[in-house]
Scaffold this motif. Structure first.
Motif, short mmCIF file in Angstrom:
data_model
loop_
_atom_site.label_atom_id
_atom_site.label_comp_id
_atom_site.label_asym_id
_atom_site.label_seq_id
_atom_site.Cartn_x
_atom_site.Cartn_y
_atom_site.Cartn_z
N ALA A 90 0.83 -1.21 0.00
CA ALA A 90 0.00 0.00 0.00
C ALA A 90 0.86 1.25 0.00
CB ALA A 90 -0.92 -0.01 1.22
N ALA A 91 1.99 1.21 0.72
CA ALA A 91 2.88 2.38 0.74
C ALA A 91 3.47 2.64 -0.64
CB ALA A 91 4.00 2.16 1.76
N LEU A 92 3.73 1.56 -1.38
CA LEU A 92 4.30 1.73 -2.73
C LEU A 92 3.30 2.31 -3.72
CD1 LEU A 92 6.36 -1.57 -3.00
CD2 LEU A 92 7.25 0.74 -2.75
N VAL A 93 2.01 2.31 -3.35
CA VAL A 93 1.01 2.92 -4.23
C VAL A 93 1.33 4.39 -4.46
CG1 VAL A 93 -1.42 3.56 -4.43
CG2 VAL A 93 -0.79 1.30 -3.65
N ALA A 94 1.86 5.07 -3.43
CA ALA A 94 2.20 6.49 -3.58
C ALA A 94 3.30 6.66 -4.62
CB ALA A 94 2.64 7.06 -2.23
N THR A 95 4.30 5.78 -4.61
CA THR A 95 5.36 5.87 -5.62
C THR A 95 4.80 5.60 -7.01
OG1 THR A 95 7.06 5.21 -4.06
CG2 THR A 95 7.54 4.88 -6.38
N VAL A 96 3.92 4.61 -7.12
CA VAL A 96 3.29 4.32 -8.41
C VAL A 96 2.49 5.53 -8.89
CG1 VAL A 96 1.60 2.86 -9.58
CG2 VAL A 96 3.23 1.85 -8.00
N ALA A 97 1.78 6.18 -7.96
CA ALA A 97 1.02 7.36 -8.33
C ALA A 97 1.94 8.48 -8.80
CB ALA A 97 0.18 7.83 -7.14
N GLY A 98 3.08 8.65 -8.11
CA GLY A 98 4.03 9.67 -8.54
C GLY A 98 4.58 9.40 -9.93
N LEU A 99 4.90 8.13 -10.19
CA LEU A 99 5.37 7.78 -11.54
C LEU A 99 4.25 7.92 -12.56
CD1 LEU A 99 7.55 4.65 -10.69
CD2 LEU A 99 8.34 6.96 -11.21
N GLY A 100 3.02 7.62 -12.13
CA GLY A 100 1.89 7.79 -13.03
C GLY A 100 1.67 9.24 -13.42
N VAL A 101 2.07 10.16 -12.56
CA VAL A 101 2.00 11.58 -12.90
C VAL A 101 3.16 11.98 -13.80
CG1 VAL A 101 2.11 13.91 -11.94
CG2 VAL A 101 0.72 12.18 -10.82
N ALA A 102 4.36 11.50 -13.44
CA ALA A 102 5.57 11.98 -14.11
C ALA A 102 5.74 11.40 -15.52
CB ALA A 102 6.79 11.64 -13.27
N ILE A 103 5.44 10.12 -15.71
CA ILE A 103 5.73 9.49 -17.00
C ILE A 103 4.90 10.08 -18.14
CG2 ILE A 103 5.58 7.30 -18.26
CD1 ILE A 103 6.43 5.90 -15.68
N PRO A 104 3.56 10.20 -18.01
CA PRO A 104 2.83 10.86 -19.09
C PRO A 104 3.26 12.31 -19.29
CG PRO A 104 1.32 9.67 -17.66
CD PRO A 104 2.63 9.70 -16.97
#
Length: 673
Positions: free
Chosen positions: A608-622
């Motif tokens: 669940a904590a890694l969801v924040a990192t995934v969300a950050g990458l989801g913002v940055a990559i596009p």
């Protein structure tokens, strides 16, 4: 001109159709992806419950590695925020149901502890016929707000179980959870933070008294299984943990520790037998101690492993028993040797006229052992000899190594595709994680708005520039002939322009720069009067400077809001990393508070904590892809602007050269006119 406008409209229509096709394909792809998500099995014990979870009991080599027979046994299920969704269950856990692996047969269970606020629960489940060296599955159902409590402590244990103390009472005698109701006869001090919920604290002076009930009576040479978790506070010589003595018959059973070494001592008609001493256990650590008596042999187990034994049968006992204390008794003293007769003294006649027999030895009083000092938890007594696999199963399943035996799968949700790993992860995200994810969602929305806005703007500029350049290259003699004024002004008549042509050109960044240059030229020619339109080198340089200022403004328009994308690219991953670090810290803090350290407790919180990192990458990559694409488009338009300025200045120098013959110094019309 009309043809050019129609061509532009056709291109726009084609672009819209292509966009619609892309959106349709994306939707179909999304639907296809959703079909691949884990879906709940069709079998469902009762549709009134919205959640279920598979629990695997692994006695195979990959798990607890128990090779001896086990049989039907109560299994301790530890629930915490890492493996159970307390928010979806009732506050008292009364909607918990346990079903066998066939997903049809409900299992007896009872709750020892349930705290939805702290996210902790201890539940005992009767699992039938657990096979050694194999895996067994049971189902945990929850999520039914209308359910009523069905906990059955008496049904959780078999009839051979005579006494079960969880020690979770406060201020009252310990209650028996078995069907025999052998409740304690005294009150003892509870011990918080025991190995299973609340335990009992023994000080060596005040013992817990067990009743002398008919069900607890032991015939001679009977079978018995005694088990408890203990944590000695110090190394004591001959400390009685469990004592049951019959002073009249000089019988007794003592289970205790001698300087940390567990022992079992049996007294039969005054004859004492004790098991051999093994390695002592360290003070301050929890261990499971079990005693199994059967067929003239008593075995002692420590943490589920054989520790010591004594070849003795249990004596008959029907008295009260003490936990953490002992009572004095009497044992037979060895017979004294006959004294030598004195010289010349006649021997005392016996009953048959001979010498008198030696007098029988009188019982010798034996002082009570010291009481055990330390903590005890989960005391169980059964009137049968449990197999070694049963003892080992209890030691692993109730102790710190429970993760080897009991594991939890993901939650399954009825009538919903939103289940499986992703749903479990999202439901494990803490408040701080949702705050970070919320900020990232806002950043993502802003970046997408910027990208869409910039793509539309740049596409509009590119098409308008192409249209303007096509008209600009038709200019023959007068560079100001295409000037239609600024947006909002009435377009001047002439040159065969329509309103659509005027609007198409005004949307071009090249036209706006051209408008600046045309205005500068017209301003200078207004001072010449009837003289021929001629520009000096100084005027051309001044006009070039005005054009450069227009270029700067247009580049600012092209790069407008691009900083939002750079912030999303650089700030998104760092915000996500911040959320992950905080989430990991909270997860480990919760584990430290609950004392349950296993993979099942850690994994959901970390995921669940890694969801924040995934969300950050989801913002940055596009944003990164969009930024690079937009920068390339902006660079192309910027190059077009620079080329146009050079071309405009060159034509301006050519058209208004002082040496050129100009037959029409007043009209300023193109050759086509």
């Amino acid at each position: 001109m009309t043809t050019g406008l129609g061509e532009m409209r056709a291109r726009k229509s084609a672009f819209r159709r292509a966009t619609a096709n892309v959106v349709t394909a994306a939707l179909f792809g999304l639907v296809g992806a959703l079909t691949l998500l884990p879906s709940p099995a069709k079998a469902w014990w009762n549709d009134d419950w919205s959640l279920r979870k598979k629990i695997t009991i692994d006695a195979s080599a990959s798990g607890a590695n128990i090779t001896d027979p086990i049989g039907t046994t109560p299994v301790l299920i530890r629930l915490h925020v890492g493996n159970f969704r307390f928010a979806s269950a009732k506050d008292d856990g009364s909607d918990l149901r346990f079903v066998a692996g066939d997903d049809k047969t409900p299992l007896k269970h009872h709750i020892e502890k349930y705290d939805s606020l702290l996210g902790e629960a201890l539940v005992w489940v009767a699992v039938p016929n657990v096979q050694a060296g194999a895996k067994s599955d049971i189902w945990l159902y929850s999520g039914n707000k209308k359910a009523v409590a069905t906990g059955d402590a008496k049904g959780t244990y078999d009839p051979e179980t005579l006494l079960v103390y969880h020690f979770n009472e406060r201020g009252t005698p310990s209650l028996d959870s078995s069907v025999w109701a052998n409740n304690a006869q005294s009150v003892a001090q509870p011990a918080e933070g025991a190995i299973i919920g609340t335990g009992l604290r023994l000080d060596g002076n005040t013992a817990l008294t067990l009743p002398a009930s008919p069900s607890l009576a032991l015939p001679a040479n009977s079978a018995l299984t005694w088990a408890a978790w203990i944590k000695p506070a110090a190394l004591q010589p001959n400390a009685a943990l469990y004592s049951r003595r019959d002073a009249a018959a000089a019988n007794g059973l003592i289970i205790g520790l001698d300087n940390g070494a567990p022992f079992v001592e049996v007294t039969t008609a005054g004859t004492v037998q004790r098991s051999g001493a093994g390695a002592p256990i360290a003070p301050g650590s929890w261990h499971q101690l079990a005693v199994v008596a059967n067929n003239g042999q008593i075995a002692l187990y420590l943490d589920g492993n054989p520790y010591a034994s004594v070849a003795a049968a249990l004596p008959a006992l029907n008295t009260t028993a003490l936990v953490g204390g002992d009572t004095p008794t009497a044992v037979a003293a060895p017979a004294a040797p006959p004294s030598a007769p004195q010289p010349d003294a006649p021997a005392a006649p016996g009953a048959d006229g001979g010498a008198a027999d030696a007098a029988p030895a009188a019982p010798v009083a034996v002082a009570a052992m010291a009481g055990f000092v330390g903590d005890i938890d989960e005391l169980q007594i059964a009137k049968i000899a449990r197999p070694a696999g049963f003892i080992r199963f209890a030691a692993v399943g109730q102790g710190p190594d429970q993760a080897k035996l009991v594991s939890f799968s993901v939650d399954e949700q009825t009538a919903s595709w939103l289940s499986g790993y992703f749903a479990v992860i999202l439901k494990s995200v803490t408040l701080d994680g949702w705050v970070v994810i919320g900020i990232l969602v806002i950043m993502a929305a802003l970046s997408w708005v910027v990208m869409v806005d910039r793509v539309r703007y740049l596409s509009k500029q590119s098409k308008a520039n192409d249209y303007f350049m096509k008209r600009f290259r038709e200019v023959a003699t007068d560079l100001t002939v295409l000037d239609r004024g600024e947006e909002g002004e009435a377009a001047p008549l002439g040159a065969g322009f329509t309103e659509a042509d005027t609007m198409a050109m005004r949307g071009s960044s090249l036209y706006r720069i051209y408008h600046i240059g045309a205005g500068e030229i017209r301003h200078r020619f207004a001072k010449n009067g009837a003289r021929a339109p001629v520009l000096s080198a100084t005027s051309i340089a001044a006009i070039r400077a005005a054009l450069d200022s227009g270029v700067v403004k247009e580049m600012q328009k092209l790069n407008r809001l691009m900083v939002v994308l750079t912030i999303a690219i650089s700030g998104g991953p760092f915000l996500g990393l911040l959320g992950t670090v905080v989430g990991v810290m909270i997860t480990f803090a919760a584990i430290a508070a609950s004392g349950d350290v296993n993979v099942n407790a850690i994994a959901p919180g970390i995921a669940a904590a890694l969801v924040a990192t995934v969300a950050g990458l989801g913002v940055a990559i596009p944003a990164l892809f969009g930024y690079n694409y937009l920068i390339s488009r902006i660079k192309e338009l910027t190059n077009d602007i620079q080329v146009f300025v050079d071309e405009f200045v060159t034509k301006m120098a050519e058209f208004y050269d002082a040496d050129r013959d100009r037959p029409d110094p007043v009209g300023h019309r193109t050759a086509a006119e």
